[in-house]
Design an enzyme around this catalytic site. Structure first.
Site, short mmCIF file in Angstrom:
data_model
loop_
_atom_site.label_atom_id
_atom_site.label_comp_id
_atom_site.label_asym_id
_atom_site.label_seq_id
_atom_site.Cartn_x
_atom_site.Cartn_y
_atom_site.Cartn_z
N CYS A 67 -9.78 12.86 -1.75
CA CYS A 67 -9.57 11.70 -2.63
C CYS A 67 -10.26 10.46 -2.07
O CYS A 67 -10.01 10.04 -0.93
CB CYS A 67 -8.06 11.46 -2.79
SG CYS A 67 -7.60 9.81 -3.35
N CYS A 70 -7.93 7.61 -1.20
CA CYS A 70 -7.19 7.95 0.03
C CYS A 70 -8.03 7.65 1.26
O CYS A 70 -7.53 7.14 2.27
CB CYS A 70 -6.80 9.43 0.03
SG CYS A 70 -5.77 9.93 -1.37
N CYS A 187 -2.61 -11.52 -5.17
CA CYS A 187 -3.50 -12.02 -6.23
C CYS A 187 -4.86 -11.33 -6.19
O CYS A 187 -5.56 -11.38 -5.18
CB CYS A 187 -3.64 -13.53 -6.08
SG CYS A 187 -5.05 -14.25 -6.93
N CYS A 190 -7.76 -13.67 -5.57
CA CYS A 190 -7.76 -14.10 -4.16
C CYS A 190 -8.41 -13.04 -3.28
O CYS A 190 -9.17 -13.35 -2.36
CB CYS A 190 -6.34 -14.37 -3.68
SG CYS A 190 -5.44 -15.63 -4.63
#
Length: 385
Positions: A67, A70, A187, A190
């Protein structure tokens, strides 16, 4: 007697070989343990229930080796394990592709899936917050009471909080540019800005007497968020050394936008890679003289005029370069300009000197070019001389 002694000798020899093998294996095992210095516990069907038994907090990552997400999370998860090494919480992982029974048991349908098993329970809570290290640490600390031992990485951006904000702000000069980002760890905008903001700090790291790039986690320093009326994230403000807001930044969010903004207000001359631009170190009144110098018949009068010029604050080095260049031209001829320009250009391209030396060489190169032009845009202003 001889046969018995020979047999004893073979026995000892065999024992010695066995001992040598044991020593080698022990060394290899020790090296293996040192090389796999992970604080993340690997769980599988043989040890899962003995560790996730309700006696402690356990934070588990269910992953698959193939993955991509991952793989991206893997180093952060290792950092999380290191941050809580020795704390009353276990940071663990399960290869749910290899151990599908555990994946089925906890309804794992995608990777990576993070589940938190609180102390006193073997039923997990789903983790659905940010995947960055700060968000993960904040979650563990909030839900376990454990304190992380995270070592903050080096940053060109000054971290401000309720405890140091006023002291740091008041320590800078009146004309200092203090640009502060108010952010929240969760955020998305951010997170997108974070690498740009760090790079901005690096760009102006050589101008620490003029510029400070800073940030405030407004979810932790709520008093500062309220003080500056922060309504959304990220919010960027330019502050004075009295802690008052001078301006809220409304420009673009690309690195070039921030660099231009800081250059304008700090009177600095940085490019996006941190080097100085072609205007750095130049003094207009000296440029006028430099542009006339090669063609002048009365160079002595130009030197005298230059020596009498007022030098702007902070440009003493530049004024000395102008005067020294005039002297070098007089002593070595105009060929000095091309040779010195080539030499400085080569050094700047290799970057084989200190940051301060790079800045000084760029200033010298900028000034040399004013002499090389022979005439420049200021030469028409004859009334000034």
């Amino acid at each position: 007697g001889i046969n018995a002694e020979y047999g004893l000798f073979l026995s000892l020899l065999s024992s010695q070989k066995l001992m040598n093998r044991f020593v080698v294996l022990s060394v290899l095992l020790a090296l293996f343990v040192l090389s796999t210095n992970s604080k993340v516990v690997d769980l599988d069907p043989s040890n899962f229930d003995s560790i996730v038994d309700g006696s402690k907090h356990v934070f588990v990552k269910f992953f698959a080796p193939w993955c991509g997400h991952c793989k991206n999370l893997a180093p952060t998860w290792e950092d999380l394990g290191n941050a809580f090494n020795g704390a009353p919480v276990v940071i663990a992982k399960v290869d749910a592709d290899a151990h599908r029974s555990l994946g089925q048991r906890f309804d794992i349908s995608g990777f990576p899936t993070l589940k938190f098993f609180p102390m006193g329970s073997t039923t997990p809570n789903d983790y659905e917050s940010g995947r960055d290290l700060d968000s993960l640490i904040q979650f563990v600390e909030k839900n376990t009471g454990a304190k992380s031992s995270k070592v903050e990485p080096f940053s060109y951006v000054k971290n401000l909080d309720s405890s140091n904000f006023d002291s740091i702000v008041k320590s800078v000069s009146d004309d200092h540019v203090l640009l502060v980002e108010f952010y929240a760890p969760w955020c998305g905008h951010c997170k997108h800005l974070a690498p740009v903001w760090e790079e901005l700090g690096r760009v102006f790291s050589r101008d620490s007497k003029k510029v400070t790039i800073a940030k405030v986690d407004a979810t932790k320093a709520e008093d500062l968020g309220q003080r500056f009326g922060i309504q959304g994230f990220p919010t960027i403000k330019r502050l004075s050394n009295t802690g008052e807001e001078l301006e809220e930044y409304q420009g673009g969010r690309e690195l070039e936008d921030f660099v231009d903004y800081v250059n304008k207000h700090a009177q600095t001359f940085r490019t996006r890679d941190g080097s100085l631009n072609q205007d750095a170190g130049r003094i207009e009144s000296f440029d006028k003289i430099a542009g006339q110098y090669l063609l002048a018949t009365d160079k002595a009068s130009l030197v005298k005029a230059a020596e009498g010029l007022e030098v702007p604050s902070g440009l003493d080095f530049s004024s000395k370069v102008y005067l020294k260049t005039m002297k070098s031209i007089d002593e070595k001829g105009k060929e000095f300009l091309s040779k010195e320009t080539d030499r400085l250009t080569r050094i700047l391209q290799t970057g084989s000197v200190s940051a301060e030396q790079l800045d000084n060489m760029k200033i010298r190169l900028n000034i040399l070019k004013q002499f090389q032009s022979g005439t420049n845009k200021y030469n028409d202003d004859d009334d000034d001389h």
